[in-house]
Design a protein around this motif. Sequence first.
Motif, PDB file in Angstrom:
ATOM      1  N   ALA B   8       0.837  -1.200   0.000  1.00  0.00           N
ATOM      2  CA  ALA B   8       0.000   0.000   0.000  1.00  0.00           C
ATOM      3  C   ALA B   8       0.876   1.256   0.000  1.00  0.00           C
ATOM      4  N   VAL B   9       1.941   1.207   0.802  1.00  0.00           N
ATOM      5  CA  VAL B   9       2.848   2.354   0.861  1.00  0.00           C
ATOM      6  C   VAL B   9       3.489   2.596  -0.495  1.00  0.00           C
ATOM      7  N   ALA B  12       1.025   4.128  -2.780  1.00  0.00           N
ATOM      8  CA  ALA B  12       0.783   5.523  -2.401  1.00  0.00           C
ATOM      9  C   ALA B  12       1.923   6.410  -2.872  1.00  0.00           C
ATOM     10  N   ALA B  13       3.144   5.934  -2.662  1.00  0.00           N
ATOM     11  CA  ALA B  13       4.309   6.716  -3.070  1.00  0.00           C
ATOM     12  C   ALA B  13       4.283   6.923  -4.575  1.00  0.00           C
ATOM     13  N   MET B  15       1.736   6.912  -6.564  1.00  0.00           N
ATOM     14  CA  MET B  15       0.684   7.839  -6.934  1.00  0.00           C
ATOM     15  C   MET B  15       1.076   9.281  -6.640  1.00  0.00           C
ATOM     16  N   ALA B  16       1.599   9.486  -5.460  1.00  0.00           N
ATOM     17  CA  ALA B  16       2.004  10.828  -5.054  1.00  0.00           C
ATOM     18  C   ALA B  16       3.085  11.332  -6.002  1.00  0.00           C
ATOM     19  N   LEU B  17       3.916  10.399  -6.431  1.00  0.00           N
ATOM     20  CA  LEU B  17       5.022  10.741  -7.309  1.00  0.00           C
ATOM     21  C   LEU B  17       4.535  11.289  -8.635  1.00  0.00           C
TER      22      LEU B  17
END
Lengths: 450, 450, 450
Positions: B8-9, B12-13, B15-17
């Motif tokens: 999940a992390v 998330a990373a 996506m944020a990226l």
Amino acid sequence: MKKKMQRAVQLAALMALTAMSSGVSAALTNEQLLSVLLSNGAINQQQYDDLTKLSKEDDDAAKKAIEDEVKVSMKGGHIKFKTADNEFKFQVGGRVMVDSAWYMANANTDPDKNWGNGTEIRRARIFLKGTVWDNWDFKVQYDFAGSGSLKDAYLRYTGLKQYLDHPLNITVGNFKEPFSLEELTSSKYITFMERGLPNAFAPSRNLGVAANSYGKVLDDGNWTAALGWFGQGITANNKNGQNEGNAVVGRVTFAPWASKTKVLHFGGAAEYRTYDQELIRIRERPEAHTANNRLVDTGKFRADSSMKWNVELAGVYGPFSVQGEFMQDRIDLTDYAEDVTMSGWYGYASWFITGESRKYSNKSGTFGRVKPKGIVGKGGWGAWEVAARYSNLDLNDGPITGYSENNATIGLNWYATPTIRFMANYVFAWSNNPGLTDPNIAQLRGQIDF
Amino acid sequence: MKKKMQRAVQLAALMALTAMSSGVSAALTNEQLLSVLLSNGAINQQQYDDLTKLSKEDDDAAKKAIEDEVKVSMKGGHIKFKTADNEFKFQVGGRVMVDSAWYMANANTDPDKNWGNGTEIRRARIFLKGTVWDNWDFKVQYDFAGSGSLKDAYLRYTGLKQYLDHPLNITVGNFKEPFSLEELTSSKYITFMERGLPNAFAPSRNLGVAANSYGKVLDDGNWTAALGWFGQGITANNKNGQNEGNAVVGRVTFAPWASKTKVLHFGGAAEYRTYDQELIRIRERPEAHTANNRLVDTGKFRADSSMKWNVELAGVYGPFSVQGEFMQDRIDLTDYAEDVTMSGWYGYASWFITGESRKYSNKSGTFGRVKPKGIVGKGGWGAWEVAARYSNLDLNDGPITGYSENNATIGLNWYATPTIRFMANYVFAWSNNPGLTDPNIAQLRGQIDF
Amino acid sequence: MKKKMQRAVQLAALMALTAMSSGVSAALTNEQLLSVLLSNGAINQQQYDDLTKLSKEDDDAAKKAIEDEVKVSMKGGHIKFKTADNEFKFQVGGRVMVDSAWYMANANTDPDKNWGNGTEIRRARIFLKGTVWDNWDFKVQYDFAGSGSLKDAYLRYTGLKQYLDHPLNITVGNFKEPFSLEELTSSKYITFMERGLPNAFAPSRNLGVAANSYGKVLDDGNWTAALGWFGQGITANNKNGQNEGNAVVGRVTFAPWASKTKVLHFGGAAEYRTYDQELIRIRERPEAHTANNRLVDTGKFRADSSMKWNVELAGVYGPFSVQGEFMQDRIDLTDYAEDVTMSGWYGYASWFITGESRKYSNKSGTFGRVKPKGIVGKGGWGAWEVAARYSNLDLNDGPITGYSENNATIGLNWYATPTIRFMANYVFAWSNNPGLTDPNIAQLRGQIDF
């Protein structure tokens, strides 16, 4: 617990700080919530640690994303792009200036030499400029007015400041030789529609290489220095088997005061140029670009070299400003034993009725953009400036008969927004040229830069 | 759990990226969660209040940040920038049109006056345009085709709508005089590759100042009005001591229907222009820009003034459209006592086989962009239009012998995307010019604007 | 304490205020937190489900926002825009090249035919290019150097790859005919300041239509093929009643190795062109664009058609590279019964002292951008390359006397950054032209593309 929370808050603030922009802040709420839940016993320490770590990772990813992001700004009337770390910058823009002029003069015996009214696009430019890998700047600018002309086209290395006390930039390409305060002040910012008569001597842009630096002196003073080598124009000027002429030129300025509302500027420059027996010509319009005649014009003559120099003086005191220059050009003629010396000068004063001050640029020792206190169309009335100038140019010496001219100009400028200006100039021109009548000229300009 | 969390992390990373801006919305979830936790007793009221306040502040900050942001849009095939409050806008774009033409005609006794096949870049333009401080628009556009020409270069104030019932814009610079529906319709949108023969009379762009307004009438109707003063061209046209000519021009249009699929347009314009005994010339190609001859051409003659007027009629009914204009030019000759009167007209009909409608622009009383129902390369076949036009131009009157010409043209247009169009035209041309043979012309165009 | 915390929170919020974008990812953390709270019994299953759903919706909204967004990238020294789905792309950029040259030669009996030193803007270009609706590319590029010239101006359909095994692109407009490896390699990437002497035969850009494709062969090999029909230049070349000439041209390349550090390239092209008795001229400068004379020049003569062909060979092995071409042009003369055959060739070798490799472009079978291992101004020294070339051009055959020339050139290139290069060339030129003396030429260039 209290301490932990405090630490968390401090950390969060710090993170928001370095992140500059963003977001992220939702993570802050999470961390606060996790602290609260831990202290209430709703989650255990292991859960708290895992979730906090997760939250931090999210936060880091968001920060990284923000750093990689390109920022776009438009608020000043110009569109600019840059990476968050300032390593790369880019800007596209231009300017438009539109003129209309009316000439009042006695009729000439030769009707072709009368002065005719006219309208013209004075300048219509676009440019691309930017910075790459922190230390390299570039610019290309083209003017579509008239038959078109390439303006700035250069590459600049600004990285030497890493090793030296002062900034020291090296520029290669087509750009203005460092000579004359009024010439070096952008046409966007000059006080009158046209530069004064002695601008006939200013070399303006040529292809070359130059070094420039600047720094602070006294409490709020400033100095600049520039030295360069330049060829002639942007195409190889060697068509008849001659070598293209070239020049060494330098300028220094010193401003004991250089604050926002108080400026005292001294400057001077010199250029030595060779011509290889080239035909040259010095001439100038009567401070109106639509003019179809020139009162002062040497015609073409052959030269071996020229030595030009000038001195500059300018001052700003709140809304008041004065500026003046003297220029001299000593030319070694090919076809005559003697040298000729020509010269000119101008002086002017301006007053911002609405209280703004002319802006001095410390990096270049020139004048810059005036921002009106109120914006027209957004409830303000813009900035209003009145100005008067007297200028002189004498192109008569020895075997060269170019006549001499004096102009008196009064001007009214309306800065509707920081980038939009309307100008009205009335020019009185006198010369000893027997072939032309002396005109009075009323002219208007609308301009925008973007 | 650990693995899931790690995955999940990573997600998330990632996506944020790739991400930049966004989502605000996390704050909302937080508030819901806090409510639940409070009601379950997992947090107390004080904790709830603090955390909710924190969450709200985050939310407000994110919303404000988004408002300050510059929006970039590309989805229509044009790249546009604007601030979220619409105060500043910027666009860079252009157009390319590429032609190839084949001429069929009897051989001329003078081989230099034969018609030759040819290819050309018809238009290759770039423009910068934008809005600054809400109320000021600007545009610069240059055409690199042929030897190059500056097109639009203007500054416009749109802020008077704050004080008046209607929009009233003031434009200063180089732009099209308000005269002729077909001339004022952009070359991107005209139905045939070239405008009809009477376009010889249309003044097109000059440097000047104009006011224009528009508004609603009847249920879905529309009116426009424009009035302006214009000089001549973009350089001062005063070389021989004459004053540059200038003109007063106005146009009104009235459209009792002006909806998406039903338009009825009436219009008319007039221009009075002075010339100060200037040499002028009226001529036109046979609706093919590659043509190396002109069947109608007055040659140069001196004029004191001219009075032009036209009437316009256009209608759209679903995929069907008709359009026509009549133009007349009465010229006061310098070298003859009498005036001459020249005139021309055209009429055409078009049909979108694929059902689209020609788009009427309410602000300018002209026609605009057709968007095909299907996009070529994305599963669609584009829009297909067939059209036929007849046009006439008579440049013969009194002492001026410019001959007269009639053209019949059939056209097929394929709109592959909203910004890409391919055109095929076949022109039949007849004239009474004894020096040239009448050609038939087959021509093709590919065009894109961006 | 409370107050302190509040102040800190406010500070953090304020900072986030100046911010822009935000944190998607928090939503994910929420889901993990909800799982934990559920398993701890702090919330019940219903609450978990509701909150999870809410969180997911937030997440989807954030993802959607990101997809709609336009991405801006600047990190490679070029500014590029694209939608997240790659459907639309846009780029604005250009290049500047600045030259200075010194000529060493014996004095000519006719002083006008001496070789003169000179400086020039070699190229100052801007371009706009992009992609719309996935499958349509466009480009406009203009060069402001000299008197200005339109370069690329085309529209390309790339959508056929949806239906075929290979990419097959159709291009319409002004672009380079597929002929000659060195001509097709961008001036940004060529190894010497000017292309070799036989470039006199390369047709370069004309207005036309072409199809091109490419693909993989062997393990890491590559092929390309292109076929086109082209007119002449960008304006209709039919002024004297002639038809504009046109050409059919094709090129194929085959590279059994085409990896990053090992390339072996074979290629060949042919062009058949008609001229309709047009006056043509073949000539070339001595590999220095500032040259005011040409050692080889056929003068103008009339031709009916020409048949050109060439063969190409190139290889890269780590930092070493070789390249060579032979070209021949057989011309059917209008005024003589016989044909003439002219030809030329060049061969060169280069070595990157700093270890970089020349980059081969698989899509076009040409060479591309070299990226130095270290960036000047960021702690690196750039890439350094030495090179030597020999080239020959013979324009003498039958009734045409254009003389023949041989050049030997040594070069040193310094790639300061991926987009900035400085070049030094020394050219030895010999010819059998009796009217001119043979020059040696020392020349420098600074260049940037953006």
